[in-house]
Design a protein around this motif. Structure first.
Motif, PDB file in Angstrom:
ATOM      1  N   THR A 116       6.431   8.287   0.169  1.00  0.00           N
ATOM      2  CA  THR A 116       5.406   9.255  -0.235  1.00  0.00           C
ATOM      3  C   THR A 116       4.092   8.943   0.464  1.00  0.00           C
ATOM      4  O   THR A 116       3.628   7.801   0.460  1.00  0.00           O
ATOM      5  N   ASN A 117       3.487   9.939   1.065  1.00  0.00           N
ATOM      6  CA  ASN A 117       2.219   9.734   1.766  1.00  0.00           C
ATOM      7  C   ASN A 117       1.067   9.599   0.794  1.00  0.00           C
ATOM      8  O   ASN A 117       1.030  10.243  -0.253  1.00  0.00           O
ATOM      9  N   ILE A 118       0.103   8.766   1.147  1.00  0.00           N
ATOM     10  CA  ILE A 118      -1.117   8.616   0.356  1.00  0.00           C
ATOM     11  C   ILE A 118      -2.102   9.680   0.804  1.00  0.00           C
ATOM     12  O   ILE A 118      -2.349   9.862   1.999  1.00  0.00           O
ATOM     13  N   LYS A 119      -2.694  10.381  -0.142  1.00  0.00           N
ATOM     14  CA  LYS A 119      -3.680  11.404   0.200  1.00  0.00           C
ATOM     15  C   LYS A 119      -4.943  10.776   0.783  1.00  0.00           C
ATOM     16  O   LYS A 119      -5.295   9.637   0.478  1.00  0.00           O
ATOM     17  N   TYR A 178      -7.447   6.157  -8.969  1.00  0.00           N
ATOM     18  CA  TYR A 178      -8.226   5.662 -10.100  1.00  0.00           C
ATOM     19  C   TYR A 178      -9.538   5.065  -9.603  1.00  0.00           C
ATOM     20  O   TYR A 178      -9.551   4.308  -8.628  1.00  0.00           O
ATOM     21  N   PHE A 179     -10.629   5.389 -10.267  1.00  0.00           N
ATOM     22  CA  PHE A 179     -11.890   4.697 -10.069  1.00  0.00           C
ATOM     23  C   PHE A 179     -11.994   3.666 -11.194  1.00  0.00           C
ATOM     24  O   PHE A 179     -12.151   4.038 -12.363  1.00  0.00           O
ATOM     25  N   LYS A 206       3.041  -0.761  -8.566  1.00  0.00           N
ATOM     26  CA  LYS A 206       4.498  -0.781  -8.760  1.00  0.00           C
ATOM     27  C   LYS A 206       5.022   0.580  -9.216  1.00  0.00           C
ATOM     28  O   LYS A 206       6.066   1.044  -8.749  1.00  0.00           O
ATOM     29  N   ASN A 207       4.281   1.216 -10.114  1.00  0.00           N
ATOM     30  CA  ASN A 207       4.731   2.500 -10.670  1.00  0.00           C
ATOM     31  C   ASN A 207       4.202   3.706  -9.910  1.00  0.00           C
ATOM     32  O   ASN A 207       4.573   4.839 -10.230  1.00  0.00           O
ATOM     33  N   GLY A 208       3.309   3.484  -8.952  1.00  0.00           N
ATOM     34  CA  GLY A 208       2.766   4.623  -8.212  1.00  0.00           C
ATOM     35  C   GLY A 208       2.284   4.215  -6.843  1.00  0.00           C
ATOM     36  O   GLY A 208       1.076   4.176  -6.583  1.00  0.00           O
ATOM     37  N   PRO A 209       3.201   3.875  -5.927  1.00  0.00           N
ATOM     38  CA  PRO A 209       2.809   3.346  -4.613  1.00  0.00           C
ATOM     39  C   PRO A 209       2.012   4.304  -3.749  1.00  0.00           C
ATOM     40  O   PRO A 209       1.428   3.898  -2.752  1.00  0.00           O
ATOM     41  N   ALA A 210       1.970   5.600  -4.124  1.00  0.00           N
ATOM     42  CA  ALA A 210       1.181   6.556  -3.337  1.00  0.00           C
ATOM     43  C   ALA A 210      -0.237   6.696  -3.871  1.00  0.00           C
ATOM     44  O   ALA A 210      -1.037   7.439  -3.316  1.00  0.00           O
ATOM     45  N   LYS A 211      -0.544   5.999  -4.973  1.00  0.00           N
ATOM     46  CA  LYS A 211      -1.865   6.149  -5.595  1.00  0.00           C
ATOM     47  C   LYS A 211      -2.879   5.189  -4.978  1.00  0.00           C
ATOM     48  O   LYS A 211      -2.547   4.093  -4.551  1.00  0.00           O
ATOM     49  N   LYS A 212      -4.114   5.628  -4.966  1.00  0.00           N
ATOM     50  CA  LYS A 212      -5.210   4.777  -4.517  1.00  0.00           C
ATOM     51  C   LYS A 212      -5.985   4.234  -5.716  1.00  0.00           C
ATOM     52  O   LYS A 212      -6.046   4.870  -6.768  1.00  0.00           O
ATOM     53  N   VAL A 213      -6.580   3.079  -5.531  1.00  0.00           N
ATOM     54  CA  VAL A 213      -7.483   2.507  -6.522  1.00  0.00           C
ATOM     55  C   VAL A 213      -8.838   2.315  -5.857  1.00  0.00           C
ATOM     56  O   VAL A 213      -8.948   1.626  -4.843  1.00  0.00           O
ATOM     57  N   LEU A 265      -3.951  -3.196   0.882  1.00  0.00           N
ATOM     58  CA  LEU A 265      -5.299  -2.793   1.273  1.00  0.00           C
ATOM     59  C   LEU A 265      -5.367  -1.303   1.563  1.00  0.00           C
ATOM     60  O   LEU A 265      -6.395  -0.655   1.312  1.00  0.00           O
ATOM     61  N   THR A 266      -4.276  -0.735   2.075  1.00  0.00           N
ATOM     62  CA  THR A 266      -4.259   0.693   2.400  1.00  0.00           C
ATOM     63  C   THR A 266      -4.386   1.572   1.159  1.00  0.00           C
ATOM     64  O   THR A 266      -4.728   2.741   1.261  1.00  0.00           O
ATOM     65  N   ASN A 267      -4.111   1.011  -0.017  1.00  0.00           N
ATOM     66  CA  ASN A 267      -4.237   1.758  -1.268  1.00  0.00           C
ATOM     67  C   ASN A 267      -5.602   1.579  -1.920  1.00  0.00           C
ATOM     68  O   ASN A 267      -5.848   2.135  -2.997  1.00  0.00           O
ATOM     69  N   LEU A 268      -6.480   0.811  -1.299  1.00  0.00           N
ATOM     70  CA  LEU A 268      -7.778   0.510  -1.905  1.00  0.00           C
ATOM     71  C   LEU A 268      -8.915   1.276  -1.247  1.00  0.00           C
ATOM     72  O   LEU A 268      -8.853   1.644  -0.075  1.00  0.00           O
TER      73      LEU A 268
END
Length: 373
Positions: free
Chosen positions: A2-5, A272-273, A292-299, A330-333
């Motif tokens: 799944t791609n990260i937006k 998530y902020f 773990k439960n949402g690898p496409a999500k950013k924090v 790091l790509t999710n941050l």
């Protein structure tokens, strides 16, 4: 995979900004009935146009109207829903050291979508004055604010069944978000103090019954948020800011994310902020559960405080980002201020120049960490 937006951006912001003196004066004059609603709107319009320009000059890719037309980050929106009435309690909200102004709401009837909600006109103005290549970001309070309660008893006006209430609330929000989309919104943020509250309540619970109650509230929160997100357009990004209280530089809630991470991970949002500006938020370990439960999500790490003027060290920010990246790639941050600068019209205890210095620190640090920033 799944791609990260792209949204939220590597450097982003929560939403509210300090009101300029001219706007504060105008609001006082309006309350004193020395200027008209039309006069106030003209001053708000000009202040927002200038704010859009300042956000872009300071490097932001997503801009808001600073919540300049609101008194409260949440109540002005909630009062605009059908079935929700404005009330004035005896006391305000008790923060760590201060008490807010007294204002609240009550559920007086069936909660439904209001097609004439004033926030639609406000977003239209923002979107029309946002230049090409920049994103107009809408911020509204999460629906979870309307069903937090300390008792297991559920009674709200015409509601005796919480499931019916959650269904109505989710439907009202779903229609509201679709209306924002029709007006051109592609980036909407839900501001949510509930999860921050639950961390504190679970952390300080004295009995298993108390813990169970707040866990049930967490389950209800997952239900209402995921219901409102059903069948939304794929090109609409929804994020959530988990707030811990922000009033005149004071905070309201302390507790680690450990207690709510599994619930947050189940929310079907894009990012998530999370506030991480001091020790009240605990460590970064819960980020592993969210990933773990949402690898496409950013924090979006809220490492730069919006409460005080002292600038953080860029080197320290980089170290904290690296630490967080041991639990989530790091790509999710991303990076942002920990909260808005003025969740209510009073604002936090810093100047506008100090506010913009914080924004530039976020932008500069993110550009030094991420090559795609």
């Amino acid at each position: 995979m799944t791609n990260i937006k792209e949204i939220p951006f590597r450097y982003d912001q929560v939403g509210s900004f300090l009101r300029p003196d001219a706007l504060k004066t105008a609001r006082e004059q309006f309350l004193d009935k020395t200027i008209s609603a039309e006069d106030l709107k003209k001053i708000e319009d000009q202040a927002i146009i200038e704010l859009i320009d300042n956000q872009i000059k300071n490097g932001l890719k997503a801009v808001t109207d600073g919540e300049f037309r609101r008194s409260w980050w949440h109540l002005d929106f909630l009062w605009g829903l059908n079935g929700v009435e404005q009330t004035t309690p005896e006391h305000g909200y008790q923060f760590n050291e201060v008490e807010t102004r007294a204002a609240s709401y009550q559920i007086s009837d069936k909660v439904t979508f209001n097609p004439n909600h004033p926030f639609f006109e406000a977003f239209t103005f923002l979107n029309e004055h946002t230049p090409e290549g920049i994103i107009a970001k809408a911020t509204i309070p999460s629906p979870t604010l309307l069903f937090n309660r300390k008792s297991d008893t559920f009674t709200y006006a015409s509601y005796t069944d919480e499931k019916v209430f959650i269904d109505d609330l989710a439907e009202a929000y779903n229609q509201t978000i679709l209306k924002f989309y029709d007006l051109g919104c592609r980036y909407l943020q839900l501001d949510d103090t509930s999860w921050g509250m639950y961390t504190g309540f679970i952390e300080n619970a004295k009995t298993e019954e108390e813990i169970k109650h707040w866990q049930q509230q967490c389950e209800a929160g997952v239900s209402v948020v995921n219901q409102l997100l059903e069948d939304l357009p794929e090109d609409l990004t929804i994020t959530m800011h988990v707030c811990r209280g922000n009033y005149k530089s004071d905070w309201a809630i302390a507790g680690p994310y450990d207690h709510v991470a599994t619930y947050l991970a189940r929310l079907n949002i894009d990012g998530y902020f999370l506030e991480y500006d001091d020790e009240r938020s605990g460590g970064f370990e819960p980020l592993a559960q969210i990933y773990k439960n949402g690898p496409a999500k950013k924090v979006v790490l809220g490492l730069v405080t919006s409460k005080f003027p002292t600038l953080e060290s860029e080197d320290n920010l980089r170290k904290r980002i690296s630490e967080a990246a041991t639990y989530i790639p790091l790509t999710n941050l991303c990076l942002s201020p920990q909260c808005g600068f003025a969740s209510t019209e009073e604002g936090n205890h810093l100047t506008e120049d100090e506010q913009w210095a914080k924004v530039r620190l976020v932008v500069d640090t993110a550009k030094s960490v991420w090559n795609d920033a």
